[in-house]
Design a protein around this motif. Structure first.
Motif, PDB file in Angstrom:
ATOM      1  N   THR A   1     -18.093  23.413 -10.827  1.00 41.27           N
ATOM      2  CA  THR A   1     -19.182  22.385 -10.161  1.00 41.27           C
ATOM      3  C   THR A   1     -19.223  21.352 -10.935  1.00 41.27           C
ATOM      4  N   LYS A   2     -18.804  21.014 -12.076  1.00 38.71           N
ATOM      5  CA  LYS A   2     -19.097  19.724 -12.734  1.00 38.71           C
ATOM      6  C   LYS A   2     -18.145  18.794 -12.246  1.00 38.71           C
ATOM      7  N   TYR A   3     -18.868  17.602 -12.115  1.00 39.36           N
ATOM      8  CA  TYR A   3     -18.265  16.443 -11.434  1.00 39.36           C
ATOM      9  C   TYR A   3     -16.985  15.761 -12.604  1.00 39.36           C
ATOM     10  N   TYR A   4     -17.238  15.863 -13.758  1.00 38.17           N
ATOM     11  CA  TYR A   4     -16.285  15.437 -14.668  1.00 38.17           C
ATOM     12  C   TYR A   4     -15.187  16.017 -14.774  1.00 38.17           C
ATOM     13  N   THR A   5     -15.216  17.492 -14.581  1.00 37.11           N
ATOM     14  CA  THR A   5     -13.744  18.156 -14.700  1.00 37.11           C
ATOM     15  C   THR A   5     -12.763  17.909 -13.612  1.00 37.11           C
ATOM     16  N   HIS A   6     -13.643  17.523 -12.315  1.00 44.54           N
ATOM     17  CA  HIS A   6     -12.589  17.005 -11.282  1.00 44.54           C
ATOM     18  C   HIS A   6     -12.062  15.765 -11.427  1.00 44.54           C
ATOM     19  N   ILE A   7     -12.737  14.810 -12.257  1.00 39.21           N
ATOM     20  CA  ILE A   7     -12.216  13.602 -12.829  1.00 39.21           C
ATOM     21  C   ILE A   7     -11.030  13.810 -13.443  1.00 39.21           C
ATOM     22  N   ILE A   8     -11.246  14.841 -14.491  1.00 40.64           N
ATOM     23  CA  ILE A   8     -10.398  15.018 -15.538  1.00 40.64           C
ATOM     24  C   ILE A   8      -9.004  15.532 -14.986  1.00 40.64           C
ATOM     25  N   PHE A   9      -9.036  16.435 -13.999  1.00 42.16           N
ATOM     26  CA  PHE A   9      -7.833  17.055 -13.177  1.00 42.16           C
ATOM     27  C   PHE A   9      -7.190  16.166 -12.579  1.00 42.16           C
ATOM     28  N   TYR A  10      -7.954  15.285 -11.744  1.00 43.22           N
ATOM     29  CA  TYR A  10      -7.285  14.185 -11.056  1.00 43.22           C
ATOM     30  C   TYR A  10      -6.615  13.032 -11.794  1.00 43.22           C
ATOM     31  N   CYS A  11      -7.090  12.864 -13.014  1.00 39.43           N
ATOM     32  CA  CYS A  11      -6.411  12.075 -13.960  1.00 39.43           C
ATOM     33  C   CYS A  11      -5.143  12.555 -14.507  1.00 39.43           C
TER      34      CYS A  11
ATOM     35  N   VAL B   1       0.675  -1.135   0.104  1.00 39.01           N
ATOM     36  CA  VAL B   1       0.043  -0.068  -0.076  1.00 39.01           C
ATOM     37  C   VAL B   1       0.725   1.018  -0.185  1.00 39.01           C
ATOM     38  N   ARG B   2       2.236   1.048   0.183  1.00 39.48           N
ATOM     39  CA  ARG B   2       2.940   2.364   0.145  1.00 39.48           C
ATOM     40  C   ARG B   2       2.802   3.284  -0.995  1.00 39.48           C
ATOM     41  N   GLY B   3       2.859   2.601  -2.138  1.00 39.57           N
ATOM     42  CA  GLY B   3       2.678   3.331  -3.332  1.00 39.57           C
ATOM     43  C   GLY B   3       1.447   4.213  -3.534  1.00 39.57           C
ATOM     44  N   VAL B   4       0.154   3.821  -3.039  1.00 38.27           N
ATOM     45  CA  VAL B   4      -1.021   4.383  -2.686  1.00 38.27           C
ATOM     46  C   VAL B   4      -0.813   5.675  -1.966  1.00 38.27           C
ATOM     47  N   ASP B   5      -0.171   5.575  -0.669  1.00 37.65           N
ATOM     48  CA  ASP B   5       0.001   6.579   0.096  1.00 37.65           C
ATOM     49  C   ASP B   5       1.009   7.401  -0.163  1.00 37.65           C
ATOM     50  N   LEU B   6       2.054   7.211  -1.007  1.00 38.09           N
ATOM     51  CA  LEU B   6       2.782   8.218  -1.700  1.00 38.09           C
ATOM     52  C   LEU B   6       2.259   9.030  -2.893  1.00 38.09           C
ATOM     53  N   CYS B   7       1.507   8.158  -3.735  1.00 37.15           N
ATOM     54  CA  CYS B   7       0.646   8.915  -4.890  1.00 37.15           C
ATOM     55  C   CYS B   7      -0.196   9.909  -4.052  1.00 37.15           C
ATOM     56  N   ASP B   8      -1.094   9.745  -3.000  1.00 32.05           N
ATOM     57  CA  ASP B   8      -1.720  10.591  -2.380  1.00 32.05           C
ATOM     58  C   ASP B   8      -1.241  11.763  -1.943  1.00 32.05           C
ATOM     59  N   MET B   9       0.146  11.588  -1.264  1.00 27.57           N
ATOM     60  CA  MET B   9       0.911  12.582  -0.706  1.00 27.57           C
ATOM     61  C   MET B   9       1.372  13.581  -1.891  1.00 27.57           C
ATOM     62  N   LEU B  10       1.937  13.089  -2.919  1.00 24.88           N
ATOM     63  CA  LEU B  10       2.507  13.742  -3.969  1.00 24.88           C
ATOM     64  C   LEU B  10       1.123  14.698  -4.603  1.00 24.88           C
ATOM     65  N   LEU B  11       0.048  14.118  -4.770  1.00 26.00           N
ATOM     66  CA  LEU B  11      -1.105  14.622  -5.439  1.00 26.00           C
ATOM     67  C   LEU B  11      -1.510  15.890  -4.504  1.00 26.00           C
ATOM     68  N   SER B  12      -1.535  15.643  -3.202  1.00 22.75           N
ATOM     69  CA  SER B  12      -1.730  16.816  -2.433  1.00 22.75           C
ATOM     70  C   SER B  12      -0.625  17.887  -2.196  1.00 22.75           C
ATOM     71  N   MET B  13       0.531  17.311  -2.559  1.00 21.20           N
ATOM     72  CA  MET B  13       1.561  18.661  -2.640  1.00 21.20           C
ATOM     73  C   MET B  13       1.560  19.086  -3.982  1.00 21.20           C
ATOM     74  N   TYR B  14       1.323  18.746  -5.169  1.00 20.00           N
ATOM     75  CA  TYR B  14       1.293  19.226  -6.444  1.00 20.00           C
ATOM     76  C   TYR B  14      -0.108  19.375  -6.894  1.00 20.00           C
ATOM     77  N   GLN B  15      -0.903  19.764  -6.157  1.00 17.91           N
ATOM     78  CA  GLN B  15      -2.425  19.853  -6.688  1.00 17.91           C
ATOM     79  C   GLN B  15      -2.751  20.886  -7.704  1.00 17.91           C
ATOM     80  N   ILE B  16      -3.664  20.583  -8.698  1.00 13.99           N
ATOM     81  CA  ILE B  16      -4.015  21.424  -9.780  1.00 13.99           C
ATOM     82  C   ILE B  16      -5.228  22.321  -9.495  1.00 13.99           C
ATOM     83  N   CYS B  17      -5.165  23.416  -9.231  1.00 17.43           N
ATOM     84  CA  CYS B  17      -6.216  24.319  -8.789  1.00 17.43           C
ATOM     85  C   CYS B  17      -7.115  24.562 -10.071  1.00 17.43           C
ATOM     86  N   HIS B  18      -8.103  24.461  -9.547  1.00 19.93           N
ATOM     87  CA  HIS B  18      -9.082  24.578 -10.669  1.00 19.93           C
ATOM     88  C   HIS B  18     -10.718  24.732  -9.846  1.00 19.93           C
ATOM     89  N   ARG B  19     -11.450  25.533 -10.320  1.00 14.09           N
ATOM     90  CA  ARG B  19     -12.891  26.074  -9.689  1.00 14.09           C
ATOM     91  C   ARG B  19     -13.852  25.565 -10.646  1.00 14.09           C
TER      92      ARG B  19
END
Length: 155
Positions: free
Chosen positions: A137-147, A117-135
């Motif tokens: 209300t559409k759910y699919y844009t959140h999915i696209i930016f997450y990917c 599971v270490r890879g999952v935790d590392l990925c979550d940590m790095l995603l939170s550090m280098y978060q793509i800022c966007h605003r």
């Protein structure tokens, strides 16, 4: 043809019914599980207070008779709850009370989970550090930016 495939995931997704479904599809899995997803199975296990009294390394498990899904409650430094459709080894840990190394029983399920599971935790940590800022209300844009964020972190 899901022979010998193993899936490890965090506590966000798993439930006992999901583990049953994965076992039917011959996908082996191990995950930590939240207390609210146990569906009454927690009444069959020792409470956190009882495990704390037994000390570090104490655990209790229950196996569902029909499917063979195992639910484990283990007290390490705090309570860890895991579910698996897999299957104890002894390890040495430092005891603050006794000021020496002691042998502690550790479930194989916990070993498997910690190793993968270490890879999952590392990925979550790095995603939170280098978060793509966007605003949006559409759910699919959140999915696209997450990917896109996962692709950048993995790259």
């Amino acid at each position: 043809m899901n022979v010998n495939c193993k899936v490890y995931f965090d506590n966000f997704f798993p439930s006992i019914s999901l583990m049953n479904s994965l076992k039917e599809d011959r996908l082996w899995s191990v995950a930590t599980i939240r207390k609210d997803r146990l569906k009454g199975a927690d009444k069959l296990l020792l409470s956190e207070k009882d495990l704390k009294k037994k000390g570090c390394g104490a655990f209790d498990s229950v196996v569902e008779a029909d499917s063979g899904v195992t639910l484990l409650r283990w007290f390490k430094n705090s309570l860890v709850q895991m579910v698996s459709n897999f299957v104890t080894q002894q390890v040495r840990r430092w005891s603050k009370k006794e000021h020496r190394f002691i042998n502690v029983e550790r479930p194989v399920m916990a070993v498997e989970n910690n190793n993968h599971v270490r890879g999952v935790d590392l990925c979550d940590m790095l995603l939170s550090m280098y978060q793509i800022c966007h605003r949006s209300t559409k759910y699919y844009t959140h999915i696209i930016f997450y990917c896109a964020g996962v692709a950048v972190v993995n790259g």
